[in-house]
Design an enzyme around this catalytic site. Structure first.
Site, PDB file in Angstrom:
ATOM      1  N   GLU A 265       0.826  -1.200   0.000  1.00 56.42           N
ATOM      2  CA  GLU A 265       0.000   0.000   0.000  1.00 56.42           C
ATOM      3  C   GLU A 265       0.868   1.261   0.000  1.00 56.42           C
ATOM      4  O   GLU A 265       0.517   2.276  -0.617  1.00 56.42           O
ATOM      5  CB  GLU A 265      -0.927   0.002   1.216  1.00 56.42           C
ATOM      6  CG  GLU A 265      -1.940  -1.141   1.236  1.00 56.42           C
ATOM      7  CD  GLU A 265      -2.933  -1.059   0.102  1.00 56.42           C
ATOM      8  OE1 GLU A 265      -3.111   0.035  -0.469  1.00 56.42           O
ATOM      9  OE2 GLU A 265      -3.528  -2.093  -0.242  1.00 56.42           O
ATOM     10  N   TRP A 268       1.702   1.720  -3.432  1.00 56.50           N
ATOM     11  CA  TRP A 268       0.599   2.298  -4.218  1.00 56.50           C
ATOM     12  C   TRP A 268       0.658   3.826  -4.188  1.00 56.50           C
ATOM     13  O   TRP A 268       0.332   4.487  -5.173  1.00 56.50           O
ATOM     14  CB  TRP A 268      -0.738   1.799  -3.668  1.00 56.50           C
ATOM     15  CG  TRP A 268      -1.931   2.267  -4.444  1.00 56.50           C
ATOM     16  CD1 TRP A 268      -2.721   3.340  -4.160  1.00 56.50           C
ATOM     17  CD2 TRP A 268      -2.465   1.686  -5.645  1.00 56.50           C
ATOM     18  NE1 TRP A 268      -3.717   3.466  -5.102  1.00 56.50           N
ATOM     19  CE2 TRP A 268      -3.586   2.461  -6.012  1.00 56.50           C
ATOM     20  CE3 TRP A 268      -2.111   0.589  -6.429  1.00 56.50           C
ATOM     21  CZ2 TRP A 268      -4.347   2.160  -7.150  1.00 56.50           C
ATOM     22  CZ3 TRP A 268      -2.872   0.299  -7.552  1.00 56.50           C
ATOM     23  CH2 TRP A 268      -3.969   1.072  -7.903  1.00 56.50           C
ATOM     24  N   TRP A 296     -22.984   9.790 -18.970  1.00 55.31           N
ATOM     25  CA  TRP A 296     -23.352   9.839 -17.561  1.00 55.31           C
ATOM     26  C   TRP A 296     -24.719  10.482 -17.397  1.00 55.31           C
ATOM     27  O   TRP A 296     -25.147  11.293 -18.222  1.00 55.31           O
ATOM     28  CB  TRP A 296     -22.320  10.649 -16.778  1.00 55.31           C
ATOM     29  CG  TRP A 296     -20.914  10.144 -16.879  1.00 55.31           C
ATOM     30  CD1 TRP A 296     -19.901  10.682 -17.619  1.00 55.31           C
ATOM     31  CD2 TRP A 296     -20.361   8.994 -16.228  1.00 55.31           C
ATOM     32  NE1 TRP A 296     -18.749   9.949 -17.468  1.00 55.31           N
ATOM     33  CE2 TRP A 296     -19.003   8.910 -16.612  1.00 55.31           C
ATOM     34  CE3 TRP A 296     -20.873   8.030 -15.355  1.00 55.31           C
ATOM     35  CZ2 TRP A 296     -18.154   7.901 -16.162  1.00 55.31           C
ATOM     36  CZ3 TRP A 296     -20.040   7.034 -14.902  1.00 55.31           C
ATOM     37  CH2 TRP A 296     -18.692   6.968 -15.301  1.00 55.31           C
ATOM     38  N   ASN A 334     -11.150   2.018   3.776  1.00 50.94           N
ATOM     39  CA  ASN A 334     -10.768   1.802   2.386  1.00 50.94           C
ATOM     40  C   ASN A 334     -11.734   0.900   1.633  1.00 50.94           C
ATOM     41  O   ASN A 334     -12.100   1.178   0.489  1.00 50.94           O
ATOM     42  CB  ASN A 334      -9.354   1.215   2.312  1.00 50.94           C
ATOM     43  CG  ASN A 334      -8.891   1.031   0.882  1.00 50.94           C
ATOM     44  OD1 ASN A 334      -8.806   1.994   0.135  1.00 50.94           O
ATOM     45  ND2 ASN A 334      -8.612  -0.209   0.490  1.00 50.94           N
ATOM     46  N   TRP A 352     -17.614   9.919 -12.428  1.00 51.97           N
ATOM     47  CA  TRP A 352     -16.652   9.712 -11.335  1.00 51.97           C
ATOM     48  C   TRP A 352     -16.014  11.010 -10.873  1.00 51.97           C
ATOM     49  O   TRP A 352     -15.620  11.148  -9.707  1.00 51.97           O
ATOM     50  CB  TRP A 352     -15.556   8.733 -11.767  1.00 51.97           C
ATOM     51  CG  TRP A 352     -14.676   9.190 -12.903  1.00 51.97           C
ATOM     52  CD1 TRP A 352     -14.844   8.937 -14.232  1.00 51.97           C
ATOM     53  CD2 TRP A 352     -13.476   9.991 -12.811  1.00 51.97           C
ATOM     54  NE1 TRP A 352     -13.833   9.524 -14.974  1.00 51.97           N
ATOM     55  CE2 TRP A 352     -12.983  10.164 -14.126  1.00 51.97           C
ATOM     56  CE3 TRP A 352     -12.782  10.543 -11.748  1.00 51.97           C
ATOM     57  CZ2 TRP A 352     -11.824  10.891 -14.400  1.00 51.97           C
ATOM     58  CZ3 TRP A 352     -11.622  11.271 -12.013  1.00 51.97           C
ATOM     59  CH2 TRP A 352     -11.156  11.441 -13.325  1.00 51.97           C
ATOM     60  N   TRP A 375     -10.271   6.714  -7.921  1.00 53.12           N
ATOM     61  CA  TRP A 375     -11.562   6.905  -8.584  1.00 53.12           C
ATOM     62  C   TRP A 375     -11.548   6.342 -10.002  1.00 53.12           C
ATOM     63  O   TRP A 375     -12.520   5.709 -10.438  1.00 53.12           O
ATOM     64  CB  TRP A 375     -11.942   8.392  -8.583  1.00 53.12           C
ATOM     65  CG  TRP A 375     -12.661   8.780  -7.330  1.00 53.12           C
ATOM     66  CD1 TRP A 375     -12.131   9.334  -6.208  1.00 53.12           C
ATOM     67  CD2 TRP A 375     -14.056   8.594  -7.059  1.00 53.12           C
ATOM     68  NE1 TRP A 375     -13.107   9.508  -5.256  1.00 53.12           N
ATOM     69  CE2 TRP A 375     -14.291   9.066  -5.746  1.00 53.12           C
ATOM     70  CE3 TRP A 375     -15.119   8.075  -7.796  1.00 53.12           C
ATOM     71  CZ2 TRP A 375     -15.569   9.037  -5.157  1.00 53.12           C
ATOM     72  CZ3 TRP A 375     -16.387   8.049  -7.216  1.00 53.12           C
ATOM     73  CH2 TRP A 375     -16.603   8.513  -5.914  1.00 53.12           C
TER      74      TRP A 375
END
Length: 454
Positions: A265, A268, A296, A334, A352, A375
């Site tokens: 992580e 990340w 959308w 998370n 988004w 996202w």
């Protein structure tokens, strides 16, 4: 005798393992400075929750500096102009800072370098993002090979201690009183939940790391359970640089068990910076052009659904619990972040980018790279992303990850329901809304939109 050196603080609000501060302290007198620059950041100026955190973090940093014989100078305005003016007033001949990779900070660094002698140091990531390259010298787009290449360079450097003393300049330049910046909410004061949850600053970060180190070996088993304290909750401290990722790595790496998952992580975080280095507009543009044609939802019905999502009134308990936790504490578990994001994008078919902007304003750990990458991963639009056609089922996910206790805390209307009913209430519950969309219908609508875009 050397003139003073300016240390330009941004998202690196610590004294330990702070290479810019250490280099400046070795030269002699230091003028630590934080510039509140909303002009350069423009539409990416910090959101309300981040500004609350910033106030308390700056206060803590000033206290730490004063204990070392120094202090923090606060100025407001464009960084290049403010730092140039400060250098002229103080006679400082150099500026030292940690490198940042957000597009507005990179622009600010170029502007400062045109006016002053600027030295940039690395220290906010495990490795400089631009230094993790493919065999042909390019930058990675996919996380897995990026993490493999980064892992080969680990462990990171051993974290350096804070300077014993920080020499003061002959004359301190003037600065703004922190209270004059108006970073804290007043009417209404909505930060009570954040005050109860967080202790911003370097000492708070270290305390959080020590707490997490005690159960880091169980990270893989516990991190997906919202009802447990299985995550590190270090994200806002890391975002504001109150602790270095190298310090986190070395404290956790020897914990055994599944501590390696947590190290991934940390990787990340580096990966997200690697992405925005390649795609500076990743927070507002699809990583894959093929999704630009996806239609959308818009109009009054979509606006009402978006409001229900923001308020935690969707009728999906796990989603509502997460959105209410976010509003109260500035943070969200998370696993629930993924569910809440997927619900907005696929169940409600809302762009988004609207969710990314809401998180930007309400998260205390609102990091441009991670927020955008996460996202776009949920939306399927990113360069490395989940497939759009993979639609998370929030009701079954809630039961799978044993979120009953989490829901009872944040959705008290459902607190009296048994575990067998709380994830998907089978009947109307007083004060709690019915689902704003049915799962199967939402899934079919999303897949139809995806097929049309393709």
């Amino acid at each position: 005798m050397k003139t003073a050196t300016i240390v330009w603080f941004r998202r690196d609000l610590r004294l330990a393992d702070q290479p810019a501060l250490s280099a400046a302290a070795e030269r002699g007198a230091v003028i630590p400075v934080y510039v509140l620059d909303d002009e350069t950041a423009a539409h990416r100026r910090m959101g309300a929750a981040s500004r609350w955190w910033l106030h308390h973090s700056l206060k803590a940093l000033d206290g730490s500096l004063r204990a070392k014989g120094s202090r923090l100078i606060l100025r407001r305005g464009r960084c290049d102009r403010v730092l140039a003016d400060l250098a002229e007033q103080s006679g400082a001949d150099e500026v030292h800072a940690l490198a940042h990779y957000e597009p507005w900070w990179r622009n600010a660094e170029k502007a400062v370098a045109r006016r002053l002698d600027l030295t940039l140091h690395e220290g906010n990531y495990l490795a400089p993002p631009a230094s993790v390259t493919t065999g042909s010298g390019g930058l990675y787009r996919i996380y897995t090979p990026f993490w493999r290449a980064l892992s080969e360079r680990m462990p990171p450097h051993r974290p350096a201690p804070a300077p014993e003393r920080i020499a003061a300049p002959e004359h301190w330049p003037d600065g703004d009183p922190l209270v004059d910046w108006g970073l804290l909410p007043t009417k209404p004061d909505w930060a009570g939940g954040m005050r109860a949850e967080w202790t911003p600053g370097e000492a708070g970060a270290q305390e959080r790391l020590e707490d997490f180190a005690d159960h880091a070996a169980r990270y893989e088993q516990e991190r997906n359970l919202p009802s447990m304290e299985g995550t590190s909750r270090l994200s806002p401290h890391l975002h504001f640089g109150e602790i270095s990722p190298a310090a986190c790595w070395h404290r956790v790496a020897g914990a055994g068990g599944s501590a390696g998952t947590f190290l991934g992580e940390l990787g990340w975080r580096d990966y997200a910076q690697n992405v925005i280095l390649q795609f500076p507009e990743y927070g507002s543009r699809n990583g894959r052009d093929g999704y630009d044609g996806l239609r959308w939802r818009g109009g009054p019905d979509a606006d009402a659904d978006f409001a229900a999502w923001r308020q935690g009134r969707t009728g999906y308990p796990i989603v509502d619990a997460g959105m209410r936790e976010l509003w109260a504490t500035g943070w969200m578990h998370n696993r629930v972040r993924m569910l809440a994001a997927s619900f907005l994008i696929k169940h409600l078919l809302i762009d988004w980018r609207k969710g990314e902007q809401w998180f930007w304003d309400t998260l205390v750990d609102a990091d441009y790279g991670q927020n955008a990458v996460n996202w776009q991963w949920s939306a399927g639009t990113g360069v490395d992303a989940n497939l759009f056609s993979r639609i998370m089922a929030p009701l079954s996910q809630s039961a799978k990850f044993d979120a009953a206790g989490y829901i009872r805390r944040w959705v008290p209307e459902l607190a009296d329901l048994p575990d067998s009913e709380i994830h998907d209430p089978p009947h109307p519950v007083k004060g709690y809304p019915r689902p704003i969309v049915e799962h199967r219908a939402a899934r079919e609508r999303a897949l139809a939109a995806y097929a049309a875009a393709r």
